[in-house]
Design a protein around this motif. Structure first.
Motif, PDB file in Angstrom:
ATOM      1  N   THR A  25      21.700  36.630  54.062  1.00  0.00           N
ATOM      2  CA  THR A  25      21.382  35.731  55.166  1.00  0.00           C
ATOM      3  C   THR A  25      22.661  35.009  55.577  1.00  0.00           C
ATOM      4  O   THR A  25      23.652  35.006  54.837  1.00  0.00           O
ATOM      5  N   HIS A  26      22.664  34.412  56.738  1.00  0.00           N
ATOM      6  CA  HIS A  26      23.850  33.687  57.194  1.00  0.00           C
ATOM      7  C   HIS A  26      24.258  32.572  56.231  1.00  0.00           C
ATOM      8  O   HIS A  26      25.451  32.417  55.922  1.00  0.00           O
ATOM      9  N   PRO A  27      23.324  31.751  55.742  1.00  0.00           N
ATOM     10  CA  PRO A  27      23.728  30.724  54.762  1.00  0.00           C
ATOM     11  C   PRO A  27      24.349  31.329  53.503  1.00  0.00           C
ATOM     12  O   PRO A  27      25.309  30.781  52.959  1.00  0.00           O
ATOM     13  N   GLU A  28      23.807  32.474  53.029  1.00  0.00           N
ATOM     14  CA  GLU A  28      24.364  33.108  51.829  1.00  0.00           C
ATOM     15  C   GLU A  28      25.780  33.616  52.087  1.00  0.00           C
ATOM     16  O   GLU A  28      26.666  33.492  51.217  1.00  0.00           O
ATOM     17  N   ALA A  29      25.999  34.197  53.254  1.00  0.00           N
ATOM     18  CA  ALA A  29      27.337  34.680  53.588  1.00  0.00           C
ATOM     19  C   ALA A  29      28.330  33.529  53.676  1.00  0.00           C
ATOM     20  O   ALA A  29      29.469  33.626  53.198  1.00  0.00           O
ATOM     21  N   LEU A  44      35.829  36.002  60.684  1.00  0.00           N
ATOM     22  CA  LEU A  44      34.584  36.770  60.752  1.00  0.00           C
ATOM     23  C   LEU A  44      33.363  35.846  60.698  1.00  0.00           C
ATOM     24  O   LEU A  44      32.362  36.063  61.391  1.00  0.00           O
ATOM     25  N   LEU A  45      33.460  34.814  59.853  1.00  0.00           N
ATOM     26  CA  LEU A  45      32.355  33.853  59.764  1.00  0.00           C
ATOM     27  C   LEU A  45      32.157  33.131  61.095  1.00  0.00           C
ATOM     28  O   LEU A  45      31.027  32.937  61.558  1.00  0.00           O
ATOM     29  N   GLU A  46      33.267  32.732  61.696  1.00  0.00           N
ATOM     30  CA  GLU A  46      33.176  32.029  62.975  1.00  0.00           C
ATOM     31  C   GLU A  46      32.558  32.916  64.053  1.00  0.00           C
ATOM     32  O   GLU A  46      31.787  32.464  64.893  1.00  0.00           O
ATOM     33  N   LYS A  47      32.879  34.204  64.008  1.00  0.00           N
ATOM     34  CA  LYS A  47      32.418  35.118  65.054  1.00  0.00           C
ATOM     35  C   LYS A  47      30.981  35.567  64.830  1.00  0.00           C
ATOM     36  O   LYS A  47      30.204  35.701  65.789  1.00  0.00           O
ATOM     37  N   TYR A  48      30.577  35.773  63.566  1.00  0.00           N
ATOM     38  CA  TYR A  48      29.289  36.398  63.297  1.00  0.00           C
ATOM     39  C   TYR A  48      28.269  35.478  62.622  1.00  0.00           C
ATOM     40  O   TYR A  48      27.076  35.783  62.636  1.00  0.00           O
ATOM     41  N   CYS A  49      28.690  34.388  62.033  1.00  0.00           N
ATOM     42  CA  CYS A  49      27.760  33.545  61.278  1.00  0.00           C
ATOM     43  C   CYS A  49      27.690  32.106  61.772  1.00  0.00           C
ATOM     44  O   CYS A  49      26.611  31.513  61.793  1.00  0.00           O
ATOM     45  N   TYR A  50      28.825  31.543  62.121  1.00  0.00           N
ATOM     46  CA  TYR A  50      28.817  30.132  62.459  1.00  0.00           C
ATOM     47  C   TYR A  50      28.066  29.839  63.748  1.00  0.00           C
ATOM     48  O   TYR A  50      27.723  28.696  64.024  1.00  0.00           O
ATOM     49  N   THR A  51      27.827  30.851  64.558  1.00  0.00           N
ATOM     50  CA  THR A  51      27.105  30.620  65.814  1.00  0.00           C
ATOM     51  C   THR A  51      25.605  30.744  65.648  1.00  0.00           C
ATOM     52  O   THR A  51      24.851  30.382  66.553  1.00  0.00           O
ATOM     53  N   SER A  52      25.130  31.251  64.494  1.00  0.00           N
ATOM     54  CA  SER A  52      23.693  31.423  64.283  1.00  0.00           C
ATOM     55  C   SER A  52      23.386  31.335  62.807  1.00  0.00           C
ATOM     56  O   SER A  52      23.908  32.106  62.005  1.00  0.00           O
ATOM     57  N   ILE A  53      22.530  30.375  62.421  1.00  0.00           N
ATOM     58  CA  ILE A  53      22.137  30.224  61.018  1.00  0.00           C
ATOM     59  C   ILE A  53      20.623  30.161  60.933  1.00  0.00           C
ATOM     60  O   ILE A  53      19.967  29.376  61.624  1.00  0.00           O
ATOM     61  N   LEU A  74      29.658  19.885  58.402  1.00  0.00           N
ATOM     62  CA  LEU A  74      30.030  19.458  59.750  1.00  0.00           C
ATOM     63  C   LEU A  74      31.082  20.369  60.372  1.00  0.00           C
ATOM     64  O   LEU A  74      31.244  20.394  61.584  1.00  0.00           O
ATOM     65  N   ASP A  75      31.813  21.131  59.522  1.00  0.00           N
ATOM     66  CA  ASP A  75      32.747  22.113  60.061  1.00  0.00           C
ATOM     67  C   ASP A  75      32.016  23.325  60.623  1.00  0.00           C
ATOM     68  O   ASP A  75      32.521  24.024  61.488  1.00  0.00           O
ATOM     69  N   VAL A  76      30.830  23.572  60.082  1.00  0.00           N
ATOM     70  CA  VAL A  76      30.049  24.727  60.509  1.00  0.00           C
ATOM     71  C   VAL A  76      29.180  24.391  61.714  1.00  0.00           C
ATOM     72  O   VAL A  76      29.166  25.086  62.717  1.00  0.00           O
ATOM     73  N   LEU A  77      28.439  23.295  61.623  1.00  0.00           N
ATOM     74  CA  LEU A  77      27.413  22.991  62.622  1.00  0.00           C
ATOM     75  C   LEU A  77      27.938  22.826  64.048  1.00  0.00           C
ATOM     76  O   LEU A  77      27.251  23.244  64.977  1.00  0.00           O
TER      77      LEU A  77
END
Length: 451
Positions: A25-29, A44-53, A74-77
């Motif tokens: 899942t995105h949180p696990e990644a 990769l996280l910014e492109k594929y995960c940080y935009t959708s959790i 807060l760096d992610v959200l």
């Protein structure tokens, strides 16, 4: 001796890393790779995960705890565009609003299986307090309790401002009053999907005068009124008339029962729907419904069918049967478009259609097309006929609610091959031997059942 080359995990190409992430899942990644301090993984996280959790397997509090040891939440959200939260614990409720306020570019927000009543204040503060800068377009709010939901009452805070970005809202709301107050702040809404928690009564009529004109751009309305009772259909009518100048699509699923049902012959038929819904909504082009209307008299079938054989209704396929177990006429349009369980019983084989040449066995695929599962209601000592069992062969997922011991014919030709079978009590403290006998019978018929 040949030289051996050791390949480190960090040497894996991006394509392999993304394949690995498909199993997480995105949180696990984010928890696993965000702490590596590797520029390539961060990219990769910014492109594929940080935009959708989607917090499918991880709670918000657990994820926040993990982030304190690796990456600041807060760096992610602030980079998020889609956020899906499930099973929000009460301990997270107070902090939820502060975290939501940091997500500046959020476009889709989903709450699933949460107590909306308990977090209502937090939710509408996020929706309406910062509405000027909001980019939120899509919002889904789903309650754990079918009889409850989002709750908003007077006095309404003067700090709330119209939310001009939201265009799609699917919401479990407690009552019509809460819905009215919320719609006052959603002028750009174009699609509204509603589930109500408590019964609709005559007291709701005053909420929707013709002078009240919310959501002037609303083009699609879905009413899911299946876990409560509409005692006053006029209130539903008045609500739909609010959108008479814009509404193009209306889907309506409801259970109707007149408060004085034992002393009056009152039900919703084609004449009533045409006069109260179809004629006033002059812009409407698409209409479908699933109505269960209570009537103690089971001799009204021909009258109901005739009411759907006028020029307008003959452009649609409409079926009706009488449920002797619940004393309701079940009237529905085909194809079935609701992603709600469809309730079937033995009486369904007596379905009549407004189109003279239509037959139930030919239209079954249109009935089961969208339904996530079938709920089978069986009365005490009822014989499930061969024709009814044959009708179930197209069903993949079924839930059986037992009302007592029932009889089954010899099943020599039909092996029912469900992917999922669930047998449920019809009432508390129901004898267990009924479950054992029933389970053995059905399992003997289903050699391919996946448990």
């Amino acid at each position: 001796m040949k030289n051996t080359i050791t390949t480190h995990f960090t040497s894996l190409p991006n394509e392999i890393v993304l394949i690995i992430w498909k199993y997480l899942t995105h949180p696990e990644a984010i928890k696993s790779f965000g702490s590596m301090k590797c520029g390539r993984y961060i990219y990769l996280l910014e492109k594929y995960c940080y935009t959708s959790i989607d917090f499918h397997t991880t709670s918000l509090s657990t994820f926040r705890l993990c982030c304190t040891f690796s990456l600041s939440l807060l760096d992610v959200l602030p980079q998020l565009k889609t956020l899906v939260l499930r099973n929000i614990h009460e301990s997270d409720t107070n902090e939820l609003a502060s975290y939501l306020s940091t997500i500046l570019f959020l476009e889709k927000f989903v709450l699933i299986k949460c107590s909306l009543h308990k977090i209502s204040k937090c939710t509408y503060e996020h929706l309406l307090n910062n509405s000027i800068d909001s980019r939120l377009k899509n919002c889904i709010l789903h309650d754990t309790n079918e009889k409850d939901g989002f709750f908003l009452e007077e006095p309404i805070s003067s700090l709330y401002q119209p939310q001009h970005s939201l265009v799609y809202l699917r919401i479990d709301v407690r009552d019509f009053a809460s819905l009215k107050y919320l719609l006052m702040f959603l002028p750009k809404l174009s699609i509204l999907d509603i589930h109500l928690g408590i019964d609709v009564t005559t007291n709701d009529q005053h909420l929707f005068p013709l002078s009240f004109n919310p959501c002037p751009h609303l083009t699609k309305l879905i009413l899911r009124l299946r876990h409560m009772v509409v005692q006053d259909f006029t209130s539903i009518v008045k609500f739909t008339h609010l959108f008479r100048n814009s509404l193009i699509t209306l889907h309506m699923a409801l259970i109707h029962q007149h408060p004085n049902v034992r002393n009056t012959l009152t039900y919703i038929d084609g004449d009533c729907i045409f006069k109260e819904i179809i004629l006033p909504l002059t812009m409407m082009k698409e209409f479908s419904f699933l109505n269960e209307t209570t009537c103690l008299c089971n001799q009204q079938m021909n009258h109901i069918i005739r009411s759907f054989q006028t020029t307008y209704w003959l452009n649609m396929r409409i079926g009706c049967h009488y449920d002797n177990l619940s004393c309701v006429y079940v009237i529905f349009t085909l194809p079935y478009i609701f992603d709600l369980p469809f309730i079937v019983m033995n009486d369904m084989i007596n379905t009549k259609f407004n189109q003279m040449n239509d037959r139930l066995e030919c239209l079954i695929p249109m009935l089961y097309h969208r339904s996530p599962r079938i709920l089978l209601l069986i009365d005490k000592n009822e014989l499930l006929c061969e024709q009814f069992l044959h009708m179930l062969t197209l069903v993949k997922s079924i839930k059986i609610k037992l009302n007592g011991v029932y009889r089954l014919p010899q099943n020599n030709n039909t092996l029912l091959q469900f992917d999922r079978l669930e047998i449920q009590r019809c009432y508390e403290n129901q004898p267990s031997d009924q479950f054992f006998d029933t389970t053995k019978t059905w399992l003997n018929w289903m050699p391919h059942l996946r448990i």
